[in-house]
Design a protein around this motif. Structure first.
Motif, PDB file in Angstrom:
ATOM      1  N   ALA A   1       0.929  -1.192  -0.095  1.00  0.00           N
ATOM      2  CA  ALA A   1       0.047   0.084   0.080  1.00  0.00           C
ATOM      3  C   ALA A   1       0.840   1.349   0.106  1.00  0.00           C
ATOM      4  O   ALA A   1       0.601   2.292  -0.576  1.00  0.00           O
ATOM      5  CB  ALA A   1      -0.960  -0.191   1.140  1.00  0.00           C
ATOM      6  N   TYR A   2       1.882   1.231   0.748  1.00  0.00           N
ATOM      7  CA  TYR A   2       2.917   2.361   0.891  1.00  0.00           C
ATOM      8  C   TYR A   2       3.547   2.524  -0.548  1.00  0.00           C
ATOM      9  O   TYR A   2       3.655   3.448  -0.986  1.00  0.00           O
ATOM     10  CB  TYR A   2       3.956   2.251   1.999  1.00  0.00           C
ATOM     11  N   GLY A   3       3.860   1.365  -1.255  1.00  0.00           N
ATOM     12  CA  GLY A   3       4.346   1.570  -2.527  1.00  0.00           C
ATOM     13  C   GLY A   3       3.537   2.184  -3.339  1.00  0.00           C
ATOM     14  O   GLY A   3       3.889   3.204  -4.432  1.00  0.00           O
ATOM     15  N   ILE A   4       2.321   1.895  -3.639  1.00  0.00           N
ATOM     16  CA  ILE A   4       1.104   2.580  -4.502  1.00  0.00           C
ATOM     17  C   ILE A   4       1.222   4.027  -3.956  1.00  0.00           C
ATOM     18  O   ILE A   4       1.260   4.915  -5.085  1.00  0.00           O
ATOM     19  CB  ILE A   4      -0.016   1.510  -4.371  1.00  0.00           C
ATOM     20  N   SER A   5       0.831   4.010  -3.057  1.00  0.00           N
ATOM     21  CA  SER A   5       0.536   5.613  -2.411  1.00  0.00           C
ATOM     22  C   SER A   5       1.959   6.475  -2.627  1.00  0.00           C
ATOM     23  O   SER A   5       1.660   7.573  -2.912  1.00  0.00           O
ATOM     24  CB  SER A   5       0.109   5.584  -0.915  1.00  0.00           C
ATOM     25  N   SER A   6       2.986   5.953  -2.523  1.00  0.00           N
ATOM     26  CA  SER A   6       4.330   6.902  -2.603  1.00  0.00           C
ATOM     27  C   SER A   6       4.450   7.135  -4.225  1.00  0.00           C
ATOM     28  O   SER A   6       4.878   8.048  -4.434  1.00  0.00           O
ATOM     29  CB  SER A   6       5.597   6.176  -2.094  1.00  0.00           C
ATOM     30  N   ARG A   7       4.020   6.114  -4.789  1.00  0.00           N
ATOM     31  CA  ARG A   7       4.032   6.579  -6.419  1.00  0.00           C
ATOM     32  C   ARG A   7       2.990   7.440  -6.802  1.00  0.00           C
ATOM     33  O   ARG A   7       3.285   8.361  -7.733  1.00  0.00           O
ATOM     34  CB  ARG A   7       3.976   5.200  -7.380  1.00  0.00           C
ATOM     35  N   ILE A   8       1.990   7.473  -6.182  1.00  0.00           N
ATOM     36  CA  ILE A   8       0.928   8.660  -6.621  1.00  0.00           C
ATOM     37  C   ILE A   8       1.308   9.875  -6.037  1.00  0.00           C
ATOM     38  O   ILE A   8       1.527  10.769  -6.674  1.00  0.00           O
ATOM     39  CB  ILE A   8      -0.225   8.328  -5.825  1.00  0.00           C
ATOM     40  N   TRP A   9       2.358  10.128  -4.976  1.00  0.00           N
ATOM     41  CA  TRP A   9       2.736  11.237  -4.324  1.00  0.00           C
ATOM     42  C   TRP A   9       3.785  11.613  -5.451  1.00  0.00           C
ATOM     43  O   TRP A   9       4.057  12.885  -5.531  1.00  0.00           O
ATOM     44  CB  TRP A   9       3.479  10.960  -2.853  1.00  0.00           C
ATOM     45  N   MET A  10       4.594  10.798  -5.859  1.00  0.00           N
ATOM     46  CA  MET A  10       5.791  11.169  -6.562  1.00  0.00           C
ATOM     47  C   MET A  10       5.140  11.514  -8.008  1.00  0.00           C
ATOM     48  O   MET A  10       5.755  12.520  -8.287  1.00  0.00           O
ATOM     49  CB  MET A  10       6.571   9.780  -6.981  1.00  0.00           C
ATOM     50  N   LEU A  11       4.214  11.188  -8.440  1.00  0.00           N
ATOM     51  CA  LEU A  11       3.447  11.621  -9.731  1.00  0.00           C
ATOM     52  C   LEU A  11       3.132  12.986  -9.315  1.00  0.00           C
ATOM     53  O   LEU A  11       3.298  14.171 -10.255  1.00  0.00           O
ATOM     54  CB  LEU A  11       2.400  11.136  -9.887  1.00  0.00           C
ATOM     55  N   SER A  12       2.616  13.555  -8.233  1.00  0.00           N
ATOM     56  CA  SER A  12       2.341  14.846  -7.991  1.00  0.00           C
ATOM     57  C   SER A  12       3.560  15.711  -7.570  1.00  0.00           C
ATOM     58  O   SER A  12       3.539  16.925  -8.123  1.00  0.00           O
ATOM     59  CB  SER A  12       1.592  14.921  -6.601  1.00  0.00           C
ATOM     60  N   SER A  13       4.635  14.898  -7.354  1.00  0.00           N
ATOM     61  CA  SER A  13       5.857  15.753  -7.001  1.00  0.00           C
ATOM     62  C   SER A  13       6.356  16.043  -8.535  1.00  0.00           C
ATOM     63  O   SER A  13       7.076  17.233  -8.308  1.00  0.00           O
ATOM     64  CB  SER A  13       6.824  14.745  -6.145  1.00  0.00           C
ATOM     65  N   PHE A  14       6.447  15.161  -9.240  1.00  0.00           N
ATOM     66  CA  PHE A  14       6.866  15.649 -10.794  1.00  0.00           C
ATOM     67  C   PHE A  14       6.073  16.847 -11.391  1.00  0.00           C
ATOM     68  O   PHE A  14       6.451  17.360 -12.122  1.00  0.00           O
ATOM     69  CB  PHE A  14       6.810  14.291 -11.498  1.00  0.00           C
ATOM     70  N   LEU A  15       4.748  16.805 -10.988  1.00  0.00           N
ATOM     71  CA  LEU A  15       3.816  17.991 -11.371  1.00  0.00           C
ATOM     72  C   LEU A  15       4.485  19.356 -11.090  1.00  0.00           C
ATOM     73  O   LEU A  15       4.540  20.260 -11.757  1.00  0.00           O
ATOM     74  CB  LEU A  15       2.525  17.718 -10.850  1.00  0.00           C
ATOM     75  N   LEU A  16       4.821  19.348  -9.462  1.00  0.00           N
ATOM     76  CA  LEU A  16       5.331  20.435  -8.950  1.00  0.00           C
ATOM     77  C   LEU A  16       6.679  20.566  -9.396  1.00  0.00           C
ATOM     78  O   LEU A  16       7.103  21.945  -9.675  1.00  0.00           O
ATOM     79  CB  LEU A  16       5.162  20.268  -7.237  1.00  0.00           C
ATOM     80  N   ASP A  17       7.554  19.513  -9.690  1.00  0.00           N
ATOM     81  CA  ASP A  17       8.727  19.805  -9.872  1.00  0.00           C
ATOM     82  C   ASP A  17       8.946  20.380 -11.337  1.00  0.00           C
ATOM     83  O   ASP A  17       9.999  20.981 -11.727  1.00  0.00           O
ATOM     84  CB  ASP A  17       9.474  18.492  -9.974  1.00  0.00           C
ATOM     85  N   ALA A  18       7.927  20.340 -12.259  1.00  0.00           N
ATOM     86  CA  ALA A  18       8.042  20.933 -13.479  1.00  0.00           C
ATOM     87  C   ALA A  18       7.842  22.326 -13.528  1.00  0.00           C
ATOM     88  O   ALA A  18       8.704  22.841 -14.135  1.00  0.00           O
ATOM     89  CB  ALA A  18       6.846  20.372 -14.131  1.00  0.00           C
ATOM     90  N   VAL A  19       7.316  22.771 -12.487  1.00  0.00           N
ATOM     91  CA  VAL A  19       7.353  24.465 -11.855  1.00  0.00           C
ATOM     92  C   VAL A  19       8.568  24.817 -11.568  1.00  0.00           C
ATOM     93  O   VAL A  19       9.149  25.580 -11.967  1.00  0.00           O
ATOM     94  CB  VAL A  19       6.058  24.774 -11.049  1.00  0.00           C
ATOM     95  N   ALA A  20       9.219  23.677 -10.728  1.00  0.00           N
ATOM     96  CA  ALA A  20      10.406  24.182 -10.105  1.00  0.00           C
ATOM     97  C   ALA A  20      11.554  24.028 -11.182  1.00  0.00           C
ATOM     98  O   ALA A  20      12.439  25.081 -11.140  1.00  0.00           O
ATOM     99  CB  ALA A  20      10.963  23.116  -9.269  1.00  0.00           C
ATOM    100  N   ILE A  21      11.612  23.229 -12.150  1.00  0.00           N
ATOM    101  CA  ILE A  21      12.488  22.964 -13.283  1.00  0.00           C
ATOM    102  C   ILE A  21      12.456  24.310 -14.077  1.00  0.00           C
ATOM    103  O   ILE A  21      13.489  24.870 -14.512  1.00  0.00           O
ATOM    104  CB  ILE A  21      12.233  21.993 -14.265  1.00  0.00           C
ATOM    105  N   ALA A  22      11.180  24.980 -14.363  1.00  0.00           N
ATOM    106  CA  ALA A  22      11.189  26.258 -15.155  1.00  0.00           C
ATOM    107  C   ALA A  22      11.691  27.264 -14.325  1.00  0.00           C
ATOM    108  O   ALA A  22      12.549  28.094 -14.880  1.00  0.00           O
ATOM    109  CB  ALA A  22       9.632  26.632 -15.296  1.00  0.00           C
ATOM    110  N   GLY A  23      11.897  27.117 -13.035  1.00  0.00           N
ATOM    111  CA  GLY A  23      12.352  28.064 -12.057  1.00  0.00           C
ATOM    112  C   GLY A  23      13.719  28.053 -12.245  1.00  0.00           C
ATOM    113  O   GLY A  23      14.630  29.048 -12.267  1.00  0.00           O
ATOM    114  N   GLN A  24      14.234  26.829 -12.263  1.00  0.00           N
ATOM    115  CA  GLN A  24      15.947  26.496 -12.398  1.00  0.00           C
ATOM    116  C   GLN A  24      16.299  27.181 -13.793  1.00  0.00           C
ATOM    117  O   GLN A  24      17.372  27.863 -13.698  1.00  0.00           O
ATOM    118  CB  GLN A  24      16.114  25.113 -12.428  1.00  0.00           C
ATOM    119  N   SER A  25      15.617  26.991 -14.787  1.00  0.00           N
ATOM    120  CA  SER A  25      16.024  27.499 -16.051  1.00  0.00           C
ATOM    121  C   SER A  25      16.080  29.077 -16.161  1.00  0.00           C
ATOM    122  O   SER A  25      16.937  29.754 -16.574  1.00  0.00           O
ATOM    123  CB  SER A  25      15.383  26.792 -17.101  1.00  0.00           C
ATOM    124  N   LEU A  26      14.780  29.414 -15.770  1.00  0.00           N
ATOM    125  CA  LEU A  26      14.525  30.986 -15.772  1.00  0.00           C
ATOM    126  C   LEU A  26      15.440  31.819 -14.835  1.00  0.00           C
ATOM    127  O   LEU A  26      15.812  32.878 -15.142  1.00  0.00           O
ATOM    128  CB  LEU A  26      13.235  31.193 -15.821  1.00  0.00           C
TER     129      LEU A  26
END
Length: 442
Positions: free
Chosen positions: A271-296
């Protein structure tokens, strides 16, 4: 894979406004980033057909691989920031040369990981939680490390050059190849959990070869040279050292969480493995904004435009918070549909539904944390991030120990506490303004 004139990029970005500037990089970054968690999600969905023990084994081995690759994420993040500064200063040949050094460093580190990791796979799995399927998966999956690290370095180069489309195309192709091969190897040829690992290794190696070709093309175009440069390798390694410390503390947090879940039994681990992958999916959504920040941020600071850097930071924080709240709301509304996707048993499903409530509620914290982290990486403020990472990890250890015997909800609450402490350290630094250093080199 053309890369435009940096001054033209700056003018275009200004003409499109801050939102357009952020979205131009964040949207391709999200779809590129989401391919990696989708690797794990698709693997979990396919391996789940084999049984709960195999699913738990994938959780343990997946965390081990995430830790190994995560410790080398500086190949993408530090390269993005360094290359973007050179682009902002109008020094494109130097930017490409830094990228070539990053590729060589990725190949060296990848070879070392394979040589050291394969024989140590049983010990690594034993530390996280005994599971024979985890060892079987990890021994194969480690072979994809060189390709995956080249993908990280190549992604950092192109994002620093303000090119988000090429990484997006490669990531989508890698995901499609991984999914197809997993279905073939696991469900058709009946290779078991090792088949899932071979599918991922093949996709990662293919992606690495594509990036090698792209960087060779860029180097020839800008006459940057392709031979390894010892001074450049030392510089690349030194610039990434503090970021490695920061990343190690993040990965150590996730390792302790996975270990705590595994020690509570197979159902909790699955259960933790599945929920952590869902959390990682959201983390990558937010990391996309962070990556825009790194570049800009790297580009604007390289060009000496502090006012623009501050404005981009404020706007990205709003984008990060909005995206996090939206993801959390969608997750709460759809969480009952998630367990069947992974063919979870009734006991695993019950645990998963409780865990996903906490995952949804801590999303706003992640929205701010990921953006501020990206801002400081883009500014090259790696030393502070390293010390902040050590401090937040120290605060997390007693929390996860307390949660270890109190179920999956307590485990996710301890991760929420960790995110809250991270937000405090990052916000403190952002308000100080000490990260606003201009020029081609920090």
């Amino acid at each position: 894979m053309d890369d435009e004139n940096p001054r033209e990029n700056l003018d275009t970005a200004r003409g499109g406004g801050l939102n357009g500037e952020i979205l131009r990089l964040a949207i391709p970054a999200f779809f590129a980033l989401v391919a990696e968690p989708l690797f794990l999600l698709s693997d979990a969905a396919i391996v789940g057909r084999l049984g709960t023990a195999q699913q738990a084994g994938l959780t343990i081995a997946g965390q081990a691989m995430a830790t190994v690759v995560g410790c080398c994420v500086f190949l993408a993040y530090a390269t993005t920031a360094a290359v973007a500064r050179q682009v902002g200063a109008g020094r494109r040949r130097e930017a490409t040369r830094q990228g070539v050094d990053g590729i060589w460093l990725a190949l060296i580190l990848g070879a070392f990981i394979v040589a050291a990791g394969v024989p140590l796979a049983p010990a690594i799995v034993g530390f996280l939680g005994e599971n024979p399927y985890a060892t079987e998966y990890l021994r194969v999956a480690l072979l994809g490390a060189p390709g995956m690290l080249v993908v990280l370095a190549g992604t950092g180069i192109l994002r620093g050059l303000q090119n988000g489309r090429f990484p997006l195309a490669v990531s989508v192709a890698m995901f499609a190849l991984n999914l197809g091969l997993n279905v073939l190897f696991v469900l058709v040829l009946d290779w078991g959990i090792a088949g899932s690992a071979w599918g991922t290794v093949t996709a990662q190696t293919a992606g690495g070869l594509v990036y090698l070709g792209a960087v060779v093309s860029l180097a020839r175009k800008h006459r940057a040279g392709l031979r390894p440069d010892l001074r450049g390798l030392r510089t690349a390694a030194a610039s990434g050292f503090a970021l490695v410390i920061r990343t190690v503390t993040l990965q150590a947090t996730l390792v302790l969480s996975t270990r705590a879940a595994a020690h509570q039994g197979t159902d909790v681990a699955a259960a933790y493995g599945i929920s952590s992958r869902i959390w990682m999916l959201s983390s990558f959504l937010l990391d996309a904004v962070a990556i825009a920040g790194q570049s800009l941020l790297g580009r604007h600071l390289g060009a000496g435009d502090v006012a623009r850097a501050r404005a981009v930071t404020r706007r990205m924080l709003w984008w990060g918070l909005g995206a996090a709240c939206a993801f959390g709301a969608v997750l709460l509304a759809t969480r009952t549909a998630i367990p069947p996707l992974f063919d979870a048993s009734p006991s695993v499903s019950a645990l998963l539904l409780h865990a996903l409530v906490v995952v949804a509620l801590i999303q706003p914290l992640g929205g701010l944390v990921f953006v501020l982290d990206g801002v400081l990486i883009g500014a090259g403020d790696m030393r502070y991030l390293a010390w902040a990472g050590v401090a937040t990890f120290a605060a997390f250890v007693p929390a996860v120990r307390l949660a270890a015997d109190h179920g999956i909800v307590a485990l996710w609450v301890s991760l929420g506490w960790w995110m809250l402490i991270r937000l405090g350290t990052l916000a403190f630094r952002a308000r100080s303004g000490r990260w606003l250093v201009t020029g081609a080199v920090r």
